[in-house]
Design a protein around this motif. Sequence first.
Motif, mmCIF file in Angstrom:
data_model
loop_
_atom_site.group_PDB
_atom_site.id
_atom_site.type_symbol
_atom_site.label_atom_id
_atom_site.label_comp_id
_atom_site.label_asym_id
_atom_site.label_seq_id
_atom_site.Cartn_x
_atom_site.Cartn_y
_atom_site.Cartn_z
ATOM 1 N N LEU A 165 -1.566 -41.695 -19.729
ATOM 2 C CA LEU A 165 -2.841 -42.002 -18.862
ATOM 3 C C LEU A 165 -3.647 -40.668 -18.443
ATOM 4 C CD1 LEU A 165 -3.102 -44.745 -16.465
ATOM 5 C CD2 LEU A 165 -4.590 -43.060 -16.255
ATOM 6 N N HIS A 166 -4.713 -40.654 -18.807
ATOM 7 C CA HIS A 166 -5.795 -39.389 -18.793
ATOM 8 C C HIS A 166 -7.085 -39.690 -18.889
ATOM 9 C CE1 HIS A 166 -5.420 -38.659 -22.986
ATOM 10 N NE2 HIS A 166 -3.948 -38.833 -23.068
ATOM 11 N N PRO A 167 -7.961 -38.931 -18.579
ATOM 12 C CA PRO A 167 -9.621 -39.319 -18.846
ATOM 13 C C PRO A 167 -9.638 -39.427 -20.073
ATOM 14 C CG PRO A 167 -9.012 -37.648 -17.165
ATOM 15 C CD PRO A 167 -7.900 -37.687 -17.508
ATOM 16 N N TYR A 168 -9.093 -39.257 -21.004
ATOM 17 C CA TYR A 168 -9.299 -39.495 -22.640
ATOM 18 C C TYR A 168 -8.671 -40.846 -22.897
ATOM 19 C CZ TYR A 168 -11.131 -34.835 -23.474
ATOM 20 O OH TYR A 168 -11.887 -33.649 -23.179
ATOM 21 N N LEU A 169 -7.837 -41.208 -22.021
ATOM 22 C CA LEU A 169 -7.002 -42.731 -22.305
ATOM 23 C C LEU A 169 -6.761 -43.148 -21.106
ATOM 24 C CD1 LEU A 169 -5.603 -44.280 -24.705
ATOM 25 C CD2 LEU A 169 -3.503 -43.270 -23.954
ATOM 26 N N SER A 189 1.887 -37.442 -19.110
ATOM 27 C CA SER A 189 0.650 -36.502 -19.834
ATOM 28 C C SER A 189 -0.619 -36.665 -19.091
ATOM 29 C CB SER A 189 0.568 -36.996 -21.246
ATOM 30 O OG SER A 189 -0.292 -35.984 -21.937
ATOM 31 N N PRO A 190 -0.607 -36.396 -17.672
ATOM 32 C CA PRO A 190 -1.791 -36.651 -16.873
ATOM 33 C C PRO A 190 -2.868 -35.868 -17.146
ATOM 34 C CG PRO A 190 -0.207 -35.904 -15.599
ATOM 35 C CD PRO A 190 0.645 -36.045 -16.854
ATOM 36 N N GLN A 215 -6.772 -29.390 -11.393
ATOM 37 C CA GLN A 215 -6.793 -30.173 -9.852
ATOM 38 C C GLN A 215 -7.776 -31.321 -9.767
ATOM 39 O OE1 GLN A 215 -7.401 -26.444 -8.058
ATOM 40 N NE2 GLN A 215 -5.550 -26.621 -6.830
ATOM 41 N N VAL A 216 -8.747 -31.282 -10.633
ATOM 42 C CA VAL A 216 -9.722 -32.368 -10.454
ATOM 43 C C VAL A 216 -9.256 -33.516 -11.269
ATOM 44 C CG1 VAL A 216 -11.962 -33.101 -11.641
ATOM 45 C CG2 VAL A 216 -11.879 -30.771 -10.606
ATOM 46 N N VAL A 217 -8.608 -33.417 -12.415
ATOM 47 C CA VAL A 217 -8.016 -34.552 -12.894
ATOM 48 C C VAL A 217 -6.850 -35.160 -12.224
ATOM 49 C CG1 VAL A 217 -6.546 -35.254 -15.132
ATOM 50 C CG2 VAL A 217 -8.506 -33.857 -15.485
ATOM 51 N N LEU A 218 -6.011 -34.360 -11.670
ATOM 52 C CA LEU A 218 -5.066 -34.859 -10.665
ATOM 53 C C LEU A 218 -5.502 -35.707 -9.427
ATOM 54 C CD1 LEU A 218 -2.474 -31.979 -10.760
ATOM 55 C CD2 LEU A 218 -2.339 -34.138 -11.912
ATOM 56 N N ARG A 219 -6.634 -35.294 -8.966
ATOM 57 C CA ARG A 219 -7.348 -35.959 -7.833
ATOM 58 C C ARG A 219 -7.797 -37.265 -8.388
ATOM 59 N NH1 ARG A 219 -6.945 -35.552 -2.514
ATOM 60 N NH2 ARG A 219 -7.613 -38.018 -2.393
ATOM 61 N N TRP A 220 -8.399 -37.304 -9.560
ATOM 62 C CA TRP A 220 -8.843 -38.415 -10.191
ATOM 63 C C TRP A 220 -7.809 -39.501 -10.321
ATOM 64 C CZ3 TRP A 220 -7.391 -40.325 -15.180
ATOM 65 C CH2 TRP A 220 -8.035 -41.376 -15.540
ATOM 66 N N HIS A 221 -6.631 -39.125 -10.703
ATOM 67 C CA HIS A 221 -5.580 -39.953 -10.749
ATOM 68 C C HIS A 221 -5.256 -40.508 -9.644
ATOM 69 C CE1 HIS A 221 -3.854 -39.882 -14.909
ATOM 70 N NE2 HIS A 221 -4.188 -38.355 -15.033
ATOM 71 N N GLU A 261 -13.783 -41.661 -21.430
ATOM 72 C CA GLU A 261 -12.930 -42.461 -22.203
ATOM 73 C C GLU A 261 -13.066 -42.352 -23.670
ATOM 74 O OE1 GLU A 261 -10.292 -44.539 -23.496
ATOM 75 O OE2 GLU A 261 -10.183 -45.036 -21.383
ATOM 76 N N ARG A 262 -11.922 -42.124 -24.419
ATOM 77 C CA ARG A 262 -12.140 -42.042 -25.957
ATOM 78 C C ARG A 262 -11.004 -42.776 -26.617
ATOM 79 N NH1 ARG A 262 -12.129 -35.596 -27.171
ATOM 80 N NH2 ARG A 262 -13.519 -35.608 -25.492
ATOM 81 N N GLY A 263 -10.074 -43.464 -25.767
ATOM 82 C CA GLY A 263 -9.008 -44.019 -26.253
ATOM 83 C C GLY A 263 -8.280 -43.210 -27.297
#
Length: 274
Positions: A165-169, A189-190, A215-221, A261-263
């Motif tokens: 799970l991450h911004p692309y999935l 795989s964050p 850090q931005v992606v982890l904050r998003w999670h 998001e791009r799956g």
Amino acid sequence: MTSVPILTLNNGLEIPQLGFGVFQVEDALTTDAVRTALESGYRSIDTAAVYGNEAGVGRALATSGVPREEVFLTTKLWNDDQGYDATLTAFDTSLAKLGTDYVDLYLIHWPTPARDRYPDTWRAMEKLLADGRTRAIGVSNFQPAHLERLLEQSGVVPSVNQVELHPYLQQAPLRAVHAGHGIATEAWSPLAQGALLQDPALDAIARRHGRTPAQVVLRWHLHLGNIVIPKSVTPARIRQNIDVFDFALTAEDIEAITALERGERTGPDPDTLN
């Protein structure tokens, strides 16, 4: 020391929302990496039998000076060991390598649907839970159909489903299933194995906040309510990944990240990995 938010699982057990993963870390390097993580304030460590580094995690726990009861420890059952009796044997092997008499969370690593062993495996997990040898049980990489089958056949709802799970999935449909059953979503795989770190949209958000894209992606999670387990062997990055609790993303930031998001998977498809 950074204070990590605590989430409560569906059986009442508490888990730190941000933990430390050791996927693809050699056993010889794992001890120092986990020790650095513990020194940096992490209190959740995620490993797996197939990673080949449970012993390294165990050495770190034994020598860190942090009491065992203060660390939330997760490991996972590998595919070859699925089935009732094999699961119980594999669990004993993992405990011996970890040097502990219990784990906090034990997960089925993949459903491997063509093998069709995960219902019997889940019965063994239920026994381990009932015997107090693991404090919670869950799954990893389970799709909605796999989860529904377990729920139909068992009275024990998985506490966690750990998935890519991450911004692309972003896994919105699966997260909705989790929410409907009280299953916590945990992201592996964050950072999409680093692929996200060069994304222009994330870079722009990071610059606005004076932070790194990671850090931005982890904050998003964390904003989504995910449990998240970033991995690194670099001490500075280990510390950086836990330094995400003194800023917040704006609604515009969240909207921009949602648009990514791009799956796109970095790992295998759970429906076909057997």
